[in-house]
Design an enzyme around this catalytic site. Structure first.
Site, PDB file in Angstrom:
ATOM      1  N   CYS A  81       6.157   0.247   7.518  1.00  0.00           N
ATOM      2  CA  CYS A  81       5.760   1.367   6.671  1.00  0.00           C
ATOM      3  C   CYS A  81       6.945   1.807   5.826  1.00  0.00           C
ATOM      4  CB  CYS A  81       5.282   2.531   7.552  1.00  0.00           C
ATOM      5  SG  CYS A  81       4.733   3.957   6.601  1.00  0.00           S
ATOM      6  N   LEU A  82       6.676   2.048   4.553  1.00  0.00           N
ATOM      7  CA  LEU A  82       7.738   2.481   3.643  1.00  0.00           C
ATOM      8  C   LEU A  82       8.339   3.819   4.077  1.00  0.00           C
ATOM      9  CD1 LEU A  82       5.911   1.589   0.304  1.00  0.00           C
ATOM     10  CD2 LEU A  82       7.806   0.321   1.365  1.00  0.00           C
ATOM     11  N   HIS A 135      -2.467   7.668   6.867  1.00  0.00           N
ATOM     12  CA  HIS A 135      -1.505   8.600   6.241  1.00  0.00           C
ATOM     13  C   HIS A 135      -2.206   9.870   5.746  1.00  0.00           C
ATOM     14  CE1 HIS A 135       2.278   6.405   6.228  1.00  0.00           C
ATOM     15  NE2 HIS A 135       1.702   5.319   5.740  1.00  0.00           N
ATOM     16  N   GLN A 153       2.897  10.041   0.986  1.00  0.00           N
ATOM     17  CA  GLN A 153       4.220   9.411   1.063  1.00  0.00           C
ATOM     18  C   GLN A 153       5.107   9.756  -0.129  1.00  0.00           C
ATOM     19  OE1 GLN A 153       2.408   5.325   2.036  1.00  0.00           O
ATOM     20  NE2 GLN A 153       4.349   5.304   3.160  1.00  0.00           N
ATOM     21  N   HIS A 195      -4.193   1.463   8.031  1.00  0.00           N
ATOM     22  CA  HIS A 195      -2.822   1.987   8.007  1.00  0.00           C
ATOM     23  C   HIS A 195      -2.666   3.018   6.883  1.00  0.00           C
ATOM     24  CE1 HIS A 195       1.745   1.403   8.102  1.00  0.00           C
ATOM     25  NE2 HIS A 195       1.530   2.101   7.003  1.00  0.00           N
ATOM     26  N   GLU A 196      -3.108   2.640   5.678  1.00  0.00           N
ATOM     27  CA  GLU A 196      -2.924   3.549   4.533  1.00  0.00           C
ATOM     28  C   GLU A 196      -3.730   4.831   4.698  1.00  0.00           C
ATOM     29  OE1 GLU A 196      -0.533   3.163   2.608  1.00  0.00           O
ATOM     30  OE2 GLU A 196      -0.160   1.118   3.264  1.00  0.00           O
ATOM     31  N   GLY A 242       0.836  -1.199   0.000  1.00  0.00           N
ATOM     32  CA  GLY A 242       0.000   0.000   0.000  1.00  0.00           C
ATOM     33  C   GLY A 242       0.868   1.246   0.000  1.00  0.00           C
TER      34      GLY A 242
HETATM   35 NI    NI Z   1       2.672   3.480   5.783  1.00  0.00          NI
END
Ligand code: NI
Length: 177
Positions: free
Chosen positions: A103-104, A149, A54, A145-146, A49
């Site tokens: 998380c990225l 953001h 991000q 989670h996504e 995701g």
């Molecule tokens: Ni994330």
């Protein structure tokens, strides 16, 4: 298509509340190339995701795609690529369960977060049409989670037991069940 730079924790963009994506831009060439770039960036990162903030785009957009269904969470259902525009979550059952999340934008660490495990997601789809789906279990966690953001939240904000925040190596050594 371009792989965009994924910004990391500490960049203030990740802490902003993102703006609703303007409906009139859906379908524009700018929109289509953004969606393509988010998909390309997701693939290049190996993630499942990615939210627009991000990649420094402070709009309420996120993409999710799960191709590899054998994960550290066990076998999970595949989820075809989709972009979720201006999504809203409704909790159907508040019963929560926890997963170790990564998380990225917070590379190298992982943490245990409990979230509701049955939700509905109402969103606008890639064609500009209203859409809705339910999600259970791990997938419910992925959506939450996504979409966090989009409100300037990171999963680390949701960790209630800080002893279950670990570097990836230490997670594998001490915590993986
Ligand atoms: Ni994330």
């Amino acid at each position: 298509m371009t792989v965009r730079t994924i910004i990391r924790m500490g960049n203030p963009i990740l802490r902003q509340t993102a703006d609703p994506y303007p409906k009139e831009l859906i379908g524009s060439s700018e929109f289509e190339s953004l969606v393509d770039d988010m998909r390309e960036t997701l693939h290049a990162s190996g993630g499942i995701g990615l939210a627009a903030p991000q990649i420094s785009i402070s709009y309420r957009l996120a993409v999710i795609e799960i191709e590899n269904t054998m994960t550290r969470y066990g076998e999970i259902e595949p989820v075809p690529f989709e972009i979720y525009i201006n999504p809203r979550i409704t909790v159907i059952s508040p019963e929560a369960a926890g997963y170790w999340e990564g998380c990225l934008s917070v590379p190298g660490i992982t943490g245990y977060v409990e979230r509701p495990q049955h939700i509905r997601v109402d969103y606008t789809d890639r064609k500009g049409e209203p859409a809705s789906r339910e999600a259970h279990d791990f997938l419910a966690t992925v959506f939450q989670h996504e979409f966090d953001h989009l409100d300037g939240l990171l999963y680390i904000d949701r960790i209630t037991d800080k002893s279950r925040l670990a570097f990836d190596d230490e997670y594998l050594k001490f915590h993986e069940s």
